[in-house]
Motif scaffolding. Structure first.
Motif, short mmCIF file in Angstrom:
data_model
loop_
_atom_site.label_atom_id
_atom_site.label_comp_id
_atom_site.label_asym_id
_atom_site.label_seq_id
_atom_site.Cartn_x
_atom_site.Cartn_y
_atom_site.Cartn_z
N ILE A 58 -81.93 31.16 32.06
CA ILE A 58 -82.38 31.89 33.24
C ILE A 58 -83.31 33.00 32.79
O ILE A 58 -82.97 33.81 31.92
N PHE A 75 -76.59 28.84 38.55
CA PHE A 75 -77.96 28.46 38.25
C PHE A 75 -78.04 27.77 36.89
O PHE A 75 -77.22 28.01 36.00
N ILE A 90 -92.35 27.47 40.60
CA ILE A 90 -91.58 26.27 40.30
C ILE A 90 -92.50 25.20 39.73
O ILE A 90 -92.19 24.56 38.72
N LEU A 146 -89.71 24.89 36.88
CA LEU A 146 -88.42 25.51 37.13
C LEU A 146 -87.63 24.73 38.18
O LEU A 146 -88.21 24.06 39.03
N ASP A 147 -86.30 24.84 38.11
CA ASP A 147 -85.44 24.24 39.13
C ASP A 147 -85.32 25.16 40.34
O ASP A 147 -85.31 24.70 41.48
N ASP A 148 -85.16 26.47 40.09
CA ASP A 148 -84.95 27.45 41.14
C ASP A 148 -85.70 28.74 40.83
O ASP A 148 -85.82 29.12 39.67
N VAL A 149 -86.15 29.41 41.89
CA VAL A 149 -86.73 30.75 41.78
C VAL A 149 -86.12 31.60 42.88
O VAL A 149 -86.12 31.23 44.05
N ARG A 172 -85.08 27.37 33.15
CA ARG A 172 -84.92 26.41 34.26
C ARG A 172 -84.80 27.15 35.59
O ARG A 172 -85.05 26.58 36.64
N THR A 173 -84.39 28.42 35.52
CA THR A 173 -84.22 29.25 36.70
C THR A 173 -84.92 30.58 36.45
O THR A 173 -84.92 31.06 35.32
N ILE A 219 -85.00 34.54 38.15
CA ILE A 219 -84.53 35.53 39.12
C ILE A 219 -85.41 36.76 38.90
O ILE A 219 -85.36 37.38 37.84
N TYR A 224 -79.30 27.10 33.20
CA TYR A 224 -79.77 27.90 32.06
C TYR A 224 -80.85 27.15 31.31
O TYR A 224 -80.89 25.94 31.36
#
Length: 185
Positions: free
Chosen positions: A15, A11, A98, A103-106, A68-69, A71, A13
C-alpha cells in the motif's frame, strides 16, 4: 500518516500512503500488516508534471516496489473524480492513477481529514482541551494546522461512531453584514 491495522488489512499490499501538499509530496510504502513502513524521500510538487510521475520517480529511488493500493491525503477539498490541489498545479484523478500505476484501489481523502481520523485514539499530552470542565469521551475533536494553506477538520461522535468532517480553514471568507464589516472586507 499511520492507519490502524484493521483498516489496512482490507486492501491489497503493498500500500502506497501519501501526503500531498501544495509544496511537498511525501510517500511511504506499507508492505504488510506487520511490516515496518518504508518511508521515501519527500519531493517538491513543482518538480513533477503530475502525481503519477512523482510516484514513479520516488518509488524508483526507493525500493522500486509496485504498490497495489494507494491511500492519498491531499491538500484540498475532495469532491468528484478530478481533485485539484489548493496550492499546486496538480489535479488528482483516482481512475487515471489506477490506469497509470496498475493499481487495484485508490482512496483519496483530504489531508486534515486523515489527521482527524487519528484524534479519537490520542490521549494525555497529545491533546489539548478547549474550554473548562472535565473532558467527555465523545466530545467533538478538532485539528488545525498551517502549511502552504490552513487545514482544518473535526471528528464528531454520532450514532455510536466517529465521523470525520473535513474543512478548508484557509478558504474561509468573511461575509460582511454591518457597516463596520465592509471596510474590513
Amino acid at each position: 500518516m499511520s492507519l490502524p491495522n484493521q483498516f489496512l488489512t482490507t486492501f491489497a499490499y503493498p500500500i502506497l500512503v501519501a501526503d500531498i501538499g501544495g509544496t511537498n509530496a511525501r510517500f511511504a510504502l506499507v508492505h504488510g500488516a506487520d511490516s515496518e513502513t518504508e518511508f521515501c524521500m519527500p519531493t517538491a510538487t513543482a518538480d513533477h508534471l503530475d502525481i503519477s510521475g512523482a510516484i514513479r520517480e520516488t518509488l524508483d529511488k526507493a525500493s522500486g516496489a509496485k504498490p497495489r493500493t494507494a491511500i492519498i491525503a491531499v491538500a484540498g477539498p475532495v469532491t468528484g473524480n478530478k481533485i485539484p490541489l489548493t496550492n499546486a498545479d496538480w489535479v488528482i484523478e483516482p481512475l487515471k492513477l489506477i490506469e497509470d500505476l496498475a493499481l487495484d484501489d485508490v482512496i483519496i481523502v483530504n489531508d486534515f481529514e486523515a489527521q482527524a481520523l487519528a484524534l479519537p485514539n490520542l490521549q494525555g499530552k497529545d491533546i489539548e482541551q478547549v474550554g473548562r470542565g472535565a473532558p467527555r469521551p465523545a466530545s467533538t475533536k478538532f485539528v488545525l494546522g498551517p502549511g502552504t494553506g490552513l487545514g482544518a477538520a473535526a471528528m464528531i461522535h454520532a450514532a455510536d461512531t466517529w465521523i470525520p468532517v473535513p474543512g478548508e480553514g484557509g478558504h474561509v471568507e468573511i461575509g460582511p453584514v454591518t457597516e463596520e464589516d465592509f471596510p474590513i472586507f
